[in-house]
Design a protein around this motif. Structure first.
Motif, short mmCIF file in Angstrom:
data_model
loop_
_atom_site.label_atom_id
_atom_site.label_comp_id
_atom_site.label_asym_id
_atom_site.label_seq_id
_atom_site.Cartn_x
_atom_site.Cartn_y
_atom_site.Cartn_z
N LEU A 288 0.80 -1.28 0.00
CA LEU A 288 -0.19 -0.10 0.05
C LEU A 288 0.69 1.17 0.10
N ARG A 289 1.92 1.22 0.87
CA ARG A 289 2.69 2.49 0.89
C ARG A 289 3.41 2.55 -0.48
N ILE A 290 3.89 1.59 -1.13
CA ILE A 290 4.58 1.81 -2.29
C ILE A 290 3.71 2.36 -3.30
N PHE A 291 2.40 1.74 -3.35
CA PHE A 291 1.63 2.35 -4.32
C PHE A 291 1.42 4.11 -4.05
N VAL A 292 1.13 4.30 -3.03
CA VAL A 292 0.94 5.60 -2.55
C VAL A 292 2.22 6.65 -2.82
N TRP A 293 3.25 6.15 -2.77
CA TRP A 293 4.41 6.58 -2.93
C TRP A 293 4.71 6.85 -4.40
N GLY B 105 -10.01 9.12 -6.88
CA GLY B 105 -10.80 9.29 -8.29
C GLY B 105 -9.85 9.37 -9.30
N LEU B 106 -8.84 10.37 -9.06
CA LEU B 106 -7.71 10.64 -10.20
C LEU B 106 -6.98 9.51 -10.53
N VAL B 107 -6.58 8.65 -9.61
CA VAL B 107 -5.98 7.59 -9.79
C VAL B 107 -6.58 6.27 -10.77
N ALA B 108 -7.76 6.32 -10.22
CA ALA B 108 -8.92 5.41 -10.97
C ALA B 108 -9.00 5.88 -12.47
N TRP B 109 -8.92 7.16 -12.72
CA TRP B 109 -9.05 7.72 -14.13
C TRP B 109 -7.60 7.60 -14.90
N LEU B 110 -6.61 7.53 -14.31
CA LEU B 110 -5.16 7.59 -14.87
C LEU B 110 -4.67 6.44 -15.07
N LEU B 111 -5.04 5.24 -14.23
CA LEU B 111 -4.19 3.87 -14.46
C LEU B 111 -4.77 3.38 -15.64
N PRO B 112 -6.10 3.18 -15.98
CA PRO B 112 -6.36 2.60 -17.11
C PRO B 112 -5.65 3.23 -18.36
N THR C 92 1.22 13.30 -8.33
CA THR C 92 0.44 14.29 -7.63
C THR C 92 0.00 13.90 -6.31
N LEU C 93 -0.49 14.89 -5.51
CA LEU C 93 -0.91 14.43 -4.10
C LEU C 93 -1.76 15.78 -3.46
N VAL D 214 8.70 2.83 4.74
CA VAL D 214 8.06 3.79 5.56
C VAL D 214 8.24 5.05 5.55
N ALA D 215 9.51 5.22 4.73
CA ALA D 215 9.74 6.62 4.41
C ALA D 215 9.97 6.68 3.09
N VAL D 216 9.09 7.90 2.63
CA VAL D 216 8.84 8.20 1.19
C VAL D 216 10.26 8.61 0.24
#
Length: 561
Positions: free
Chosen positions: A289-294, A321-328, A300-301, A374-376
């Motif tokens: 989960l953290r790697i996905f967030v990083w 929502g932005l991630v769900a739009w961009l990933l495809p 963007t953030l 744990v550290a971005v």
């Protein structure tokens, strides 16, 4: 477009990136890692702060005072005995800081952060060059450059008084060598000798800046190994140019071995114990989960940390929502990049490098128990490759590849339709990055792990009597946390006293605190920071001011006298 137009456009991206990186450069509070950089770069030591006695602010901040007699030898001495980092950046920073005058007798925070900011600006044209080298496309090169210019993660690293942007520049250089090597393997053309020597030099220099550069080298090694196995399996013969790549690997290994005994002999001071404290049961889920967030934060953030709950929830929903739009879009274009002969090899190289680096992070976290996710900031080791691959994806959105002559009219119309859809996507991605970078420079996202500014405001707004701030010195981190907190009191009418309690012989010892309090004038407020005695004789615990902010747990004891 001619070369003048390309150069002019690149200057625009550089100007945008520079404006973001140098905005509010000194507005954020210092935190412990930055204190470490400043102290060692000055050739000073935090261990000169006396223990078990109340000291004033001037004495606490002595490690931040430049000394005319301090030289590179002092930098190396204290770094090797009190830290766990290689010396190249600290020596460079030492020479850089000597160009600037102190502020109020202390090192200039603006000067200290301006060096990594300048190196971060340099990464923009470096990424332009890497983009063109990898895909031979000016569109890719420009998009990669603008992505680096507005990347919130890139801006965050550039505004830290740390060595990450220098390491990032060397990673870009090493990736350039990897791209050329991968192409040479596919074409079966030997690498030029000068490139082999350059690659070894870049790798050795990278290890002298940050030891995590080794993760970059391991990921590159995995890519080369997979290319070698595939080449032998496909062509049933051995590529004679492999010996030069082997020499590069040998030279890099020798460079790493030079640093190994120095790394083993450095004084860690308990600074890395925190990466081993994650829960082994839930570690797999959280690391993924953290790697996905990083990865998302490299593009963007939105403000989700230390915000009112409605703001956090709204930001998280919009971001998802932005991630769900961009990933495809990303996955669709990646598939097409892998199908096209002109882009397949470079895409495979970059994709393999990114997956290899992420795999290394997951293996280290879940097998060795050292959770680097744990550290971005540690993910700078594959950050340039992520932007490069995303730039290639967006280039396809901006300008789909030309079709062959004689194509039908409906195919032409389809291409125009893709362009009409793709260009707004590119503009929106860049705009989202610019907005996120604006949030970085205003301290809304990527906030400092230790918020000494918030704690100092709490102390100054609450205590109307003299203050003693007490902390233990369980490791060198406590010295730096105390210095960062003390720095926030500069220019304040409140002049607290500071006490570092030596608890190494006896972790439960409160006698020093009690004796020190007895020697000071009452009434008195005692603020214990990351130090929680159950009681202080003669003083009352203020339960309304016992809480925590980023990096600091605190309690307030009121001693009425």
């Amino acid at each position: 477009m001619g070369w003048r137009q390309h150069a002019g456009l690149l200057l625009v991206w550089v100007a945008v990136g520079a404006a973001l990186r140098f905005t509010n450069l000194d507005a954020k509070s210092l935190w412990s890692d930055e204190i470490s950089t400043l102290v060692f770069s000055l050739g000073n030591s935090v261990r000169d702060i006396p223990l078990d006695q109340a000291i004033d602010l001037n004495r606490l901040l002595l490690p931040l005072q430049p000394r005319a007699i301090a030289g590179v030898g002092d930098v190396l001495h204290y770094l090797m005995t009190e830290s766990n980092h290689p010396p190249t950046y600290f020596v460079l920073d030492h020479l850089w800081l000597r160009l600037f005058s102190p502020e109020n007798g202390l090192v200039s925070v603006t000067a200290a952060r301006s060096l990594p900011a300048l190196l971060g600006v340099g990464a923009i044209p470096a990424m332009f060059g890497l983009g063109w080298l990898t895909f031979r496309s000016h569109i890719v090169a420009h998009l990669v450059a603008v992505l680096m210019a507005v990347s919130p993660f890139g801006v965050y690293l550039a505004q830290e008084a740390r060595h990450y942007t220098l390491g990032m520049l060397l990673i870009i250089a090493s990736l350039a060598c990897l791209v050329v090597a991968a192409q040479s393997i596919r074409d079966r053309v030997p690498l030029p000798v000068w490139l082999c020597l350059t690659w070894v030099g870049v790798n050795g220099l990278g290890l002298s800046v940050h030891y995590f550069f080794a993760l970059t080298l391991c990921a590159e090694g995995l890519v080369l190994l997979s290319l070698g196995l595939w080449d032998v399996w496909q062509r049933k013969s051995f590529y004679s140019g492999w010996w030069r790549i082997g020499v590069v690997g040998l030279g890099t290994a020798i460079g790493a071995l030079i640093w190994l005994p120095l790394w083993q002999g450095t004084g860690d001071g308990g600074l890395t114990h925190w990466i081993f404290k994650s829960d082994p049961i839930n570690r797999w889920l959280w690391t993924l989960l953290r790697i996905f967030v990083w990865l998302v934060s490299m593009v963007t953030l939105l403000p989700v940390e230390n915000q009112p709950l409605p703001v956090t929830i709204a930001s998280a929903i919009v971001l998802l929502g932005l991630v769900a739009w961009l990933l495809p879009v990303v996955f669709r274009e990646l598939k097409l990049l892998l199908k096209e002969p002109l882009t397949r090899g470079a895409t495979q190289t970059l994709g393999g490098f990114i997956l290899g680096a992420i795999g290394l992070f997951l293996a280290i976290a879940n097998i060795l128990g050292a959770d680097l996710t744990v550290a971005v900031r540690y993910h700078f080791v594959y950050f340039p490759a992520v932007l490069l691959l995303l730039g290639a994806v967006l280039a396809r959105c901006w300008q789909p590849p030309n079709l062959l002559a004689g194509q039908r009219l409906k195919v032409k119309l389809k291409v125009k339709l893709l362009q009409a859809r793709g260009k707004p996507t590119v503009v929106l991605v860049v705009l989202l990055g610019a907005i996120a970078s604006g949030l970085v420079v205003t301290n809304q996202v990527f906030q400092k792990p230790h918020r000494a500014d918030l704690l100092s405001k709490e102390i100054q707004s609450t205590s109307q009597v003299p203050v003693l701030i007490a902390m233990t010195n369980g490791n060198d981190l406590r010295f730096r946390e105390m210095i960062a907190l003390g720095y926030e009191f500069l220019g304040s009418p409140a002049m607290p006293r500071f006490l570092l309690v030596n608890v190494r012989p006896n972790p439960g010892n409160t006698l020093v605190l009690e004796r020190t309090i007895a020697q000071l004038r009452w009434p008195l407020d005692v603020w214990t920071i990351n130090y929680s005695p159950d009681a202080v004789p003669g003083c009352n615990l203020d339960s309304q001011h016992s809480s925590k902010v980023n990096g600091y747990r605190y309690r307030r004891f009121q001693c009425p006298g």
